[in-house]
Design a protein around this motif. Sequence first.
Motif, short mmCIF file in Angstrom:
data_model
loop_
_atom_site.label_atom_id
_atom_site.label_comp_id
_atom_site.label_asym_id
_atom_site.label_seq_id
_atom_site.Cartn_x
_atom_site.Cartn_y
_atom_site.Cartn_z
N MET A 115 0.85 -1.16 0.00
CA MET A 115 0.00 0.00 0.00
C MET A 115 0.90 1.23 0.00
SD MET A 115 -3.23 0.88 2.47
CE MET A 115 -3.77 -0.78 2.32
N SER A 116 0.53 2.21 -0.77
CA SER A 116 1.31 3.41 -0.95
C SER A 116 1.29 4.31 0.29
CB SER A 116 0.75 4.19 -2.14
OG SER A 116 1.35 5.46 -2.23
N LYS A 117 2.39 5.02 0.48
CA LYS A 117 2.45 5.97 1.59
C LYS A 117 1.54 7.17 1.35
CE LYS A 117 6.92 4.75 3.43
NZ LYS A 117 8.22 5.23 3.87
N GLN A 118 1.00 7.30 0.14
CA GLN A 118 0.06 8.37 -0.15
C GLN A 118 -1.26 8.19 0.60
OE1 GLN A 118 -0.37 8.40 -4.37
NE2 GLN A 118 1.49 9.57 -4.71
N VAL A 119 -1.54 6.97 1.04
CA VAL A 119 -2.78 6.70 1.76
C VAL A 119 -2.74 7.36 3.13
CG1 VAL A 119 -4.22 4.87 2.73
CG2 VAL A 119 -3.20 4.57 0.50
N GLY A 120 -1.57 7.50 3.72
CA GLY A 120 -1.45 8.14 5.02
C GLY A 120 -0.32 7.56 5.83
N ARG B 280 -2.60 3.48 7.12
CA ARG B 280 -2.48 2.41 6.11
C ARG B 280 -2.89 1.07 6.70
NH1 ARG B 280 2.43 4.97 5.20
NH2 ARG B 280 3.61 3.21 6.06
N ASN B 281 -2.49 0.79 7.93
CA ASN B 281 -2.86 -0.48 8.56
C ASN B 281 -4.36 -0.55 8.82
OD1 ASN B 281 -0.38 -1.76 8.58
ND2 ASN B 281 0.24 -0.74 10.47
N THR B 282 -4.97 0.56 9.17
CA THR B 282 -6.41 0.58 9.37
C THR B 282 -7.13 0.29 8.06
OG1 THR B 282 -6.21 2.17 11.18
CG2 THR B 282 -8.36 2.01 10.12
N VAL B 283 -6.70 0.94 6.99
CA VAL B 283 -7.30 0.70 5.68
C VAL B 283 -7.08 -0.75 5.26
CG1 VAL B 283 -7.18 1.30 3.22
CG2 VAL B 283 -7.14 3.10 4.95
N ARG B 284 -5.88 -1.28 5.49
CA ARG B 284 -5.57 -2.66 5.13
C ARG B 284 -6.49 -3.63 5.87
NH1 ARG B 284 -2.96 -6.45 7.62
NH2 ARG B 284 -2.10 -5.03 9.16
N ALA C 85 -8.57 6.47 2.99
CA ALA C 85 -8.29 6.70 4.40
C ALA C 85 -9.42 7.44 5.09
CB ALA C 85 -6.98 7.48 4.56
N GLY C 86 -10.17 8.24 4.34
CA GLY C 86 -11.24 9.04 4.94
C GLY C 86 -12.62 8.43 4.81
#
Length: 64
Positions: A1-6, A11-15, A44-45
Amino acid sequence: MSKQVGSAVTRNTVRRRLKAVCAEALPEVRPGADVVIRALPGSAGVDFRQLRAEVSRCLARRAA
Protein backbone atom coordinates in the motif's frame (compact mmCIF):
# COMPACT_ATOMS: atom_id res chain seq x y z
CA MET A 1 0.00 0.00 0.00
CA SER A 2 1.31 3.41 -0.95
CA LYS A 3 2.45 5.97 1.59
CA GLN A 4 0.06 8.37 -0.15
CA VAL A 5 -2.78 6.70 1.76
CA GLY A 6 -1.45 8.14 5.02
CA SER A 7 0.68 7.32 8.01
CA ALA A 8 1.50 3.73 8.97
CA VAL A 9 -1.42 3.67 11.41
CA THR A 10 -3.82 4.86 8.71
CA ARG A 11 -2.48 2.41 6.11
CA ASN A 12 -2.86 -0.48 8.56
CA THR A 13 -6.41 0.58 9.37
CA VAL A 14 -7.30 0.70 5.68
CA ARG A 15 -5.57 -2.66 5.13
CA ARG A 16 -7.55 -4.30 7.96
CA ARG A 17 -10.81 -2.86 6.68
CA LEU A 18 -10.11 -4.07 3.14
CA LYS A 19 -9.24 -7.55 4.41
CA ALA A 20 -12.54 -7.71 6.31
CA VAL A 21 -14.52 -6.44 3.31
CA CYS A 22 -12.83 -8.93 0.99
CA ALA A 23 -13.50 -11.81 3.38
CA GLU A 24 -17.21 -10.91 3.30
CA ALA A 25 -17.28 -10.46 -0.48
CA LEU A 26 -15.32 -13.60 -1.38
CA PRO A 27 -18.43 -15.76 -2.00
CA GLU A 28 -19.56 -13.25 -4.66
CA VAL A 29 -16.40 -13.78 -6.73
CA ARG A 30 -16.49 -16.55 -9.29
CA PRO A 31 -13.93 -19.32 -8.77
CA GLY A 32 -10.66 -18.73 -10.58
CA ALA A 33 -11.13 -14.97 -10.86
CA ASP A 34 -8.15 -12.73 -10.11
CA VAL A 35 -9.00 -9.57 -8.20
CA VAL A 36 -6.67 -6.67 -7.46
CA ILE A 37 -7.76 -3.99 -5.02
CA ARG A 38 -5.78 -0.79 -4.86
CA ALA A 39 -6.22 1.58 -1.94
CA LEU A 40 -6.24 5.16 -3.16
CA PRO A 41 -5.46 8.11 -0.86
CA GLY A 42 -9.16 8.86 -0.43
CA SER A 43 -9.77 5.45 1.13
CA ALA A 44 -8.29 6.70 4.40
CA GLY A 45 -11.24 9.04 4.94
CA VAL A 46 -13.99 6.57 4.08
CA ASP A 47 -15.89 4.69 6.76
CA PHE A 48 -16.25 0.90 6.75
CA ARG A 49 -19.81 0.89 5.39
CA GLN A 50 -18.88 3.01 2.37
CA LEU A 51 -15.76 0.94 1.72
CA ARG A 52 -17.82 -2.27 1.79
CA ALA A 53 -20.40 -0.82 -0.59
CA GLU A 54 -17.75 0.33 -3.06
CA VAL A 55 -15.88 -2.99 -3.08
CA SER A 56 -19.14 -4.94 -3.46
CA ARG A 57 -20.24 -2.69 -6.32
CA CYS A 58 -16.95 -3.14 -8.16
CA LEU A 59 -16.90 -6.89 -7.63
CA ALA A 60 -20.47 -7.22 -8.87
CA ARG A 61 -19.52 -5.38 -12.06
CA ARG A 62 -16.26 -7.17 -12.82
CA ALA A 63 -15.77 -10.52 -11.13
CA ALA A 64 -19.25 -11.95 -10.64
